[in-house]
Design an enzyme around this catalytic site. Structure first.
Site, short mmCIF file in Angstrom:
data_model
loop_
_atom_site.label_atom_id
_atom_site.label_comp_id
_atom_site.label_asym_id
_atom_site.label_seq_id
_atom_site.Cartn_x
_atom_site.Cartn_y
_atom_site.Cartn_z
N ARG B 332 0.84 -1.20 0.00
CA ARG B 332 0.00 0.00 0.00
C ARG B 332 0.88 1.25 0.00
O ARG B 332 1.60 1.49 0.96
CB ARG B 332 -0.89 0.03 1.28
CG ARG B 332 -1.68 -1.26 1.54
CD ARG B 332 -3.03 -1.27 0.86
NE ARG B 332 -3.61 -2.61 0.88
CZ ARG B 332 -4.50 -3.04 1.78
NH1 ARG B 332 -4.90 -2.24 2.75
NH2 ARG B 332 -4.99 -4.27 1.71
N ARG B 340 -0.07 2.24 13.35
CA ARG B 340 -0.64 0.98 12.89
C ARG B 340 -0.65 0.78 11.38
O ARG B 340 -1.21 -0.20 10.90
CB ARG B 340 -2.05 0.82 13.46
CG ARG B 340 -3.06 1.81 12.90
CD ARG B 340 -4.44 1.38 13.37
NE ARG B 340 -5.48 2.07 12.64
CZ ARG B 340 -6.76 1.80 12.77
NH1 ARG B 340 -7.15 0.85 13.58
NH2 ARG B 340 -7.67 2.46 12.08
N HIS B 341 -0.07 1.69 10.63
CA HIS B 341 -0.01 1.52 9.17
C HIS B 341 1.34 1.01 8.73
O HIS B 341 2.37 1.42 9.25
CB HIS B 341 -0.31 2.84 8.46
CG HIS B 341 -1.76 3.16 8.40
ND1 HIS B 341 -2.38 3.92 9.36
CD2 HIS B 341 -2.72 2.80 7.52
CE1 HIS B 341 -3.67 4.03 9.06
NE2 HIS B 341 -3.90 3.34 7.94
N GLU B 483 -9.31 -2.58 14.20
CA GLU B 483 -9.71 -3.56 13.19
C GLU B 483 -8.58 -4.55 12.90
O GLU B 483 -7.45 -4.15 12.69
CB GLU B 483 -10.06 -2.79 11.91
CG GLU B 483 -10.51 -3.65 10.77
CD GLU B 483 -9.88 -3.21 9.46
OE1 GLU B 483 -9.88 -2.01 9.16
OE2 GLU B 483 -9.37 -4.09 8.75
N SER B 486 -11.32 -7.58 7.85
CA SER B 486 -12.36 -6.93 7.09
C SER B 486 -12.85 -7.93 6.06
O SER B 486 -12.05 -8.64 5.44
CB SER B 486 -11.76 -5.70 6.41
OG SER B 486 -12.78 -4.82 6.02
N ARG B 534 -1.12 -7.17 12.76
CA ARG B 534 -2.11 -6.55 13.65
C ARG B 534 -2.58 -7.52 14.73
O ARG B 534 -2.87 -7.11 15.85
CB ARG B 534 -3.32 -6.07 12.84
CG ARG B 534 -3.00 -4.79 12.12
CD ARG B 534 -4.25 -3.96 11.90
NE ARG B 534 -3.88 -2.75 11.17
CZ ARG B 534 -4.74 -1.88 10.70
NH1 ARG B 534 -6.05 -2.08 10.87
NH2 ARG B 534 -4.35 -0.81 10.07
#
Lengths: 560, 560
Positions: B332, B340-341, B483, B486, B534
């Site tokens: 990404r 958290r990215h 999260e 997903s 995560r």
């Protein structure tokens, strides 16, 4: 649930300025269309009435056939769907429910025969005009295109004569049939054609040479000279329509076994104290020296894609994870259009500390291979059978203990057979294959290890032999004469490492983090890498590595 | 094996033309140097003689200490090295061999104390002047830099008083000590400093906001006000010297557990009929619409890196692999510098056919999570203990059955707590965390599922609800209010899919292969994706996702 699936209408963009003339013309056309529509409506109503009458008169099957609405989680009935592969004698006289594709269908007078397919399993379904199938229902059934997905309720029956053409030996008698999703009537090619036994003809076409990168155009070829003309589906067509090609039984089986190969690989390693790691594929600067790498911009830095996790897995060892493995894609910008090269493939990497000797590693890797090969044979009998129907192959021979030859011994065998081979350079593909044949003849094995490669043939991180600096503590594993594993003891001394990097003419600076990782106490270590696709490709003798990769990437293919 | 490791000499390039004067000067200097050398030689010989005499007189330990030659597979003795973690009471009075790092060392008069470390296990080693250790040997031991790798032969002893500072409760009495690989004497930071309990102070520094992308510079900070000044190792320093940081006990434990998470994930899925697939990361054109993708040149085509295997895993389902998973990196190009990215991370993807209802999928995924969480707790007690020493965390609460709330219910809870939230848009990080807190207070769980997200918040391939097109058959899973998963039922009707692609303003043409895969009979299906890092990051409350990734990639970090 008998209605047609709701198809949302496509909306065209409108709103441009129109001339008066245009508007008038459009108005007239609209009026005309309306009249036509009204007429049609009346006619339709009449027909519908007639149909309903007929239905009431003739159709005792209303509600037992038709198209389902788009399944959108409307309800959960908790009905139980049985897998086609599980429908057997134990279910005879029971009414069951399956969801599968229509693999084949034909109507013969008052009888409709279907073959359903789920994964690589098939079952025969019969509908006979009578109590359970009206003429209309038979007509409906015959109109469902092949490859459509249907829900069928049916009675399981023992057939009068043995069914040879399906995997399941019982028969289904239809009670209801609902279409879940219709296929277009015209497929890019027929599953049956794409499932035919691979012949020498195709073998030749699939072998791509670097000189002719374009895959040859499809042809129809007289295949079976004694019978009828059979259609041959060419590799390019298969790859262009990969989703259809992957539905063929052999492919269904290949990728199930391939999943199992990864599983067997992990099982053995975890059992032997390895942990799974994940190392970055986006690499700063160049990767291992920088040839054949895909380059890209990473925000405002220069980056490339990892050719292997080599440097990172070694760094993990220096960080005290003493036995590690990784299963991940690697990227090679190599312009090779051959039967066995890919620009992206799955590398199963291993790295471990050794105490004294690189044979600690070599022996364990040999055991790993035996574990995988035996595991495939034991767990995937059914898949092996299915694959061999399309890709005939000789059983894979692995006598134990695993045969180990030194590179020098290999060269000697080649020389004795009159083959040219520089003892200080790598084997090329042809010589690899020749040596594989010689080894098979002499030792009766399809799997062997060649070790002590010359220095010139190995990368900078390879540990030289203590007794001869022209040779290295390295090895390759071969299956049917082609390499599947490459590995070695690594250099864990930073000064020797720098020396070897310089000797190969590679820049030292971009490798700083890697080199520095050996400066704070380094463990002697080694490792290797398996090409996942190669294992399946060579085990089953699939002719072309693309048959062992779902969505292959080569210099000319980036889609789908 | 007492000699110094052979260090290959670096060769300087010489051969330039020199002036006469220069040559004369050099000659003189050479003569001078030679004289000096000879003098030195004589002196050395004298000293050596003296030393040898001393050795003969005093050193009863010759051959039992020193530096090993570079281990280069010279011999295989088949001696058995025991792991530090396996040295316990059962081995008392036996002489064993270990290979480990020197974690700590101090000499007190006639005693040398070492702590050896292997992975996260430590053991105390004693050398006392006398039969088994000469003065010279003690001096040699005291000179070995921390983090060096040594082979130690030692007698296992029950200590007089309990050893609190090591994981192993027995003691080793040295018989021999050989250095396998010396560390540089100066480490970038001390393992001990990098192993300290994470404090609120550090917590704050590690939390990076998008407004301040530069990670703050290292500082020394008075930490423990009552005792002494403790050094705090900052995240940037840790990441710049990752190999050293990964040696700390908590990191050793974290990545062992993380390997286990992957294993548990696979175990459950394979048991439930899933196969592992591998889909390409090099994608033609754009990936899923094309924002935030890394672009590159693929020979002469335009390519990008896969943001997810979404489209490919769906195509696999249309190719009759009805339950699939993939564990692979995704990419990404998002310029987010947060706690958290990541720009590259491991996505654990799942896709499966459903018969009627997306809760078939949701229930199975809930079970999978429970299986993973319970598995971590059961298999990794020791690692959990070690991690909690550096990263204190509250035990993870998971009452069963798993709590499921609709998005509307979640919004209602937020509104009742006075928080602004658009019912038709996604939750931002802050509201996610707030909702997590509210849910924990009300339901006593750290894990819950939120489903039926508004259409605006979900991608084009998400199936709309049949009863309200503004909502979708989608869900997220939350751990500690963030999260981790997903997922959704997907659209399997090509016309509806095209409509939704257009609604999102995305070009249809590059998605042709994907859309076409639904035209030849499509199975209703759904899936989801877990972020591997995560799961570990939130289970252990590690404050920053970089603590759960060996070599993290963010907009400013591409090395090591």
């Amino acid at each position: 649930m008998q209605d047609q699936a709701v198809q949302p209408p496509e909306q065209g963009a409108e709103g441009e300025q129109k001339s008066k003339k245009q508007l008038q013309r459009e108005k007239k056309e609209a009026e005309k269309a309306q009249k036509k529509q009204e007429h049609q409506k009346a006619q339709n109503a009449q027909e519908q009435q007639q149909q309903q009458q007929q239905v009431q008169e003739e159709d005792n099957c209303v509600g037992r056939y038709g198209d389902l609405n788009l399944i959108q989680s409307q309800e959960r009935t908790n009905r139980k769907w049985i897998k086609v592969g599980d429908v057997d004698q134990t279910l005879v006289n029971q009414v069951i429910l399956v969801r599968a594709r229509i693999h084949n269908s034909r109507v013969k007078g008052k009888l409709a025969f279907l073959v359903l397919r789920e994964n690589y399993n098939t079952i025969q379904v019969v509908a006979e005009k009578g109590e359970f199938a009206s003429a209309k229902m038979l007509k409906f059934i015959s109109g469902i295109p092949l490859e459509s997905v249907v829900d069928i309720e049916a009675l399981v029956k023992q057939p009068n004569k043995e069914i040879l053409s399906c995997t399941q030996k019982v028969e289904l008698e239809v009670r209801s049939i609902k279409v879940v999703s219709r296929s277009l009537p015209m497929l890019p090619f027929q599953i049956e054609d794409a499932s035919r036994r691979i012949t020498d003809f195709e073998d030749g076409v699939q072998e791509m040479k670097q000189e002719e990168p374009q895959i040859k155009q499809d042809k129809q070829e007289k295949q079976d000279k004694n019978e009828k003309q059979q259609i041959q589906v060419m590799l390019k067509t298969r790859l262009d329509n990969r989703v259809i090609d992957l539905r063929t039984p052999a492919k269904q089986a290949i990728f199930r076994v391939q999943s199992g190969i990864g599983l067997l690989f992990r099982e053995f390693l975890v059992e032997n104290g390895f942990i799974e790691i994940h190392t970055p594929k986006l690499i700063g600067g160049t990767s291992e020296g920088g040839t054949n790498v895909f380059k890209l911009k990473y925000f405002n830095q220069d980056a490339c894609l990892a050719q292997s996790p080599q440097l990172y897995k070694q760094m993990c060892l220096m960080a005290d994870y003493d036995r590690v493995f990784e299963v991940a894609p690697v990227f090679r910008a190599e312009n090779s259009n051959t039967h066995r090269h890919q620009c992206e493939f799955i590398s199963m990497d291993i790295e471990m500390v050794i105490k004294e000797h690189f044979t600690e590693l070599l022996d364990l890797m040999g055991d790993l291979c035996i574990y995988m090969f035996k595991g495939i044979e034991k767990r995937y009998q059914k898949e092996i059978e299915i694959i061999s129907q399309q890709f005939p192959f000789e059983p894979f021979k692995i006598p134990e203990p695993v045969l180990k030859l030194t590179f020098e011994e290999g060269v000697k065998m080649l020389h004795e057979a009159g083959v040219n081979q520089d003892p200080n350079d790598d084997l090329d593909t042809t010589n690899e294959k020749t040596l594989g044949k010689l080894v098979r003849e002499k030792y009766g094995t399809d799997f062997y290890i060649l070790h002590r490669y010359p220095k010139k043939a190995r990368p900078f991180y390879t540990m030289p032999c203590h007794d001869d600096p022209n040779y290295t503590l390295s090895y390759d594993f071969f299956m049917r004469g082609e390499e599947i594993v490459s590995g070695a003891q690594r250099v864990h001394d930073p000064e020797l490492l720098i020396k070897q990097i310089k000797e190969k003419g590679i820049a030292v600076e971009p490798l700083k983090d890697y080199i520095d990782s050996f400066r704070y106490g380094a463990f002697p270590h080694g490792g290797c890498a398996f090409g996942l696709e190669r294992v399946a490709f060579l085990y089953f003798n699939l002719k072309n590595i693309r048959n062992a990769c779902m969505f292959p990437r080569d210099p000319v293919r980036l889609f789908p």
